[in-house]
Design a protein around this motif. Sequence first.
Motif, mmCIF file in Angstrom:
data_model
loop_
_atom_site.group_PDB
_atom_site.id
_atom_site.type_symbol
_atom_site.label_atom_id
_atom_site.label_comp_id
_atom_site.label_asym_id
_atom_site.label_seq_id
_atom_site.Cartn_x
_atom_site.Cartn_y
_atom_site.Cartn_z
ATOM 1 N N GLY A 133 8.432 11.524 11.328
ATOM 2 C CA GLY A 133 7.222 10.654 11.255
ATOM 3 C C GLY A 133 6.777 10.072 12.294
ATOM 4 O O GLY A 133 5.614 9.290 12.216
ATOM 5 N N VAL A 134 7.686 9.809 13.323
ATOM 6 C CA VAL A 134 7.230 8.981 14.253
ATOM 7 C C VAL A 134 6.043 9.357 15.121
ATOM 8 O O VAL A 134 4.981 8.806 15.505
ATOM 9 N N ASN A 135 5.712 10.695 15.286
ATOM 10 C CA ASN A 135 4.853 11.162 15.832
ATOM 11 C C ASN A 135 3.736 11.280 15.061
ATOM 12 O O ASN A 135 2.503 11.311 15.540
ATOM 13 N N ARG A 136 3.819 11.362 13.802
ATOM 14 C CA ARG A 136 2.578 11.462 12.910
ATOM 15 C C ARG A 136 2.078 10.128 12.845
ATOM 16 O O ARG A 136 0.871 10.012 13.128
ATOM 17 N N ARG A 137 2.669 9.053 13.084
ATOM 18 C CA ARG A 137 2.333 7.754 13.081
ATOM 19 C C ARG A 137 1.446 7.475 14.431
ATOM 20 O O ARG A 137 0.518 6.727 14.555
ATOM 21 N N THR A 140 -1.766 9.578 14.196
ATOM 22 C CA THR A 140 -2.565 8.981 13.488
ATOM 23 C C THR A 140 -3.222 7.724 13.740
ATOM 24 O O THR A 140 -4.581 7.358 13.693
ATOM 25 N N THR A 141 -2.435 6.938 14.462
ATOM 26 C CA THR A 141 -3.270 5.404 15.114
ATOM 27 C C THR A 141 -4.302 5.739 16.041
ATOM 28 O O THR A 141 -5.137 5.358 15.997
ATOM 29 N N ASN A 144 -7.306 7.247 14.272
ATOM 30 C CA ASN A 144 -8.132 6.174 13.584
ATOM 31 C C ASN A 144 -8.872 5.203 14.683
ATOM 32 O O ASN A 144 -9.873 4.731 14.290
ATOM 33 N N GLU A 180 1.204 -0.838 15.716
ATOM 34 C CA GLU A 180 1.707 0.096 14.533
ATOM 35 C C GLU A 180 3.219 0.149 14.735
ATOM 36 O O GLU A 180 3.784 0.173 13.654
ATOM 37 N N PHE A 181 3.703 -0.390 15.797
ATOM 38 C CA PHE A 181 5.184 -0.310 15.848
ATOM 39 C C PHE A 181 5.712 -1.873 16.204
ATOM 40 O O PHE A 181 6.682 -1.789 16.672
#
Length: 618
Positions: A133-137, A140-141, A144, A180-181
């Motif tokens: 899910g890291v790349n998804r985040r 997605t960021t 957005n 995000e991170f």
Amino acid sequence: MTTNLGRGGSDYTASILAAELGADELEIWTDVDGFMTADPRVIPTAYTIDSLTYSEAMDLCNFGAKVIYPPTIYPVCVKNIPIRIKNTFHPDAKGSTIRQDVPPSAQPIRGISSIKETSMVTVSGLSMVGVIGVNRRIFTTLANEGISVFMVAQTSSETSTSICMTEADARRACNALDREFANEIADGAMYPAQLDNGLATVAVVGERMKHTPGIAGRLFGVLGRNGISVIALAQGALETNLSFVIDRKQLRKALNVIHDSCFLSTYQELNLFVCGTGTVGGSLLRQIASQRKRLMDERGLKINLVGVASSHKAAFNDEGIDPATYGEAMEAGGPGGAERLRREILDMNIFNSVFVDCTASPEIAALYPTLLEHNVSVVAANKIAASSSYENYARLKQTARERGVKFLFETNVGAGLPIINTINDLINSGDRILCIEAVLSGTLNYVFNTLSAEVPLSRAVRMAQQNGYSEPDPRIDLSGQDVVRKLVILARESGYHVEADDIEKDLFVPDNILGGTLDTFWDRLPSLDAQFETDRQRLAHEQKRWRFVAEWRNGKGRVGLREIPLGHPFYDLAGSNNIILLTTERYREYPMLIQGYGAGADVTAAGVFADIMSVANI
């Protein structure tokens, strides 16, 4: 609702209509002749691509080839409708056709495209390994934030992901990713997003790259030899697009070298900087002028003279200088000198560069390390570097190997004779040089062959200078210094660690005559004439001749004047010729003999020219 289609709206509208109507072909009229193999503003030799596939066109468009609006391709692609690109201002031009069934290109690469303004944002951290899910985040960021990404590179260890985007979006992307991170960054599990600006992205595109071994190796090999470092790269499993990121300052050089090396250019190009326009340098430039067209027509090699310099004047032009009229360019080009030469070569940063040294200058030889470190090949008629300290000689050879460029100096010994190359071939094939016996001074051989009752020593030396066989200061030849340098070079190329001071010298001109000014030397030299004439008559009676011989035997070297008897291979050596006997493990009973012209501007220039051809590998 009425809306504005924006950029490319007319192209896109035409594509939709063509698809709905089932047209036989979609014509797009624009202000260029079609897709080019590269940007013609950067590469003047770029040419129009006759036909390319939909995917090739899309890749080139996405990476900067603004021929048509990229979404235009999709509606007609799914209906297999060809697109023809035509130039409104040049309607007779054939243009480019985009279609599915394109005949295979002669070369694996169809074209090169680039994005000059590139920023790269890197998200990294040890906690990314194996975490779903890291790349998804990440994406997605960015989505957005409305940030478009055109290239992604991820390490196989999953510790970092680099994303390429426009410079306008880069800082905003970093801020959004850091938010995000934020928790992971606070815990030390991830690092703040790293931003690298001042980059450029290059895309090499072609359907024939698919399943063709060696494309990437060849590409990165030629970039490395030209000193271009790849910062990040990406290639999908389709193998039709190889994209990579480089320093923006290297973009022009990279595009030129790829276009040249991947056979998209009509000619392979070699860019020469020639230093020294005296007898050898002038002859070389005349030979280049006379052979240039033949090399283009028969060998596909285009030699560009991009710099020419002497100690007083110089001219530089990355578009080329006519070698037939280089003198006029130098008159208008400004001052010369080693420092300007170094600065211009490094600032021009031209691909496939070769520095040609036709001087005898220590200052010019001192430039070699810097040039080699900047991936400029060096061809030297100048003996100073190869005969300098062994440490410097070895460092130059090592730098050339590490940088993937050439350091060639065949004409340091024997003018145009293939002596050094022959020794290298013997050594590289496993042979070992046991003994070298040679007459290596065309000047001294000319002098001793010219001596007669009517021509004393002093007159023979003067004739050697006037005929261009000797150095401008003939004391360099008479002192044996030139022969010592040559023997040192041959011994080193044969695998021996030797310094010039290790060579034993048995000279025939006393130090009191060689010392002082050049004028003093000419005044004192006739004092040797009488004794030399007496000895010459004795040798003639004994059927012997003088030869100044260089010898390497049992790991030791010596040079000196020897009396050669009738029947010896050196006895009949004519004019300014050189001769060398190589005794090796394979050629022990019958040594290898190389003989021919060993001095003179034309043959030396021809040897330099041959080294230039070796750099070009043709």
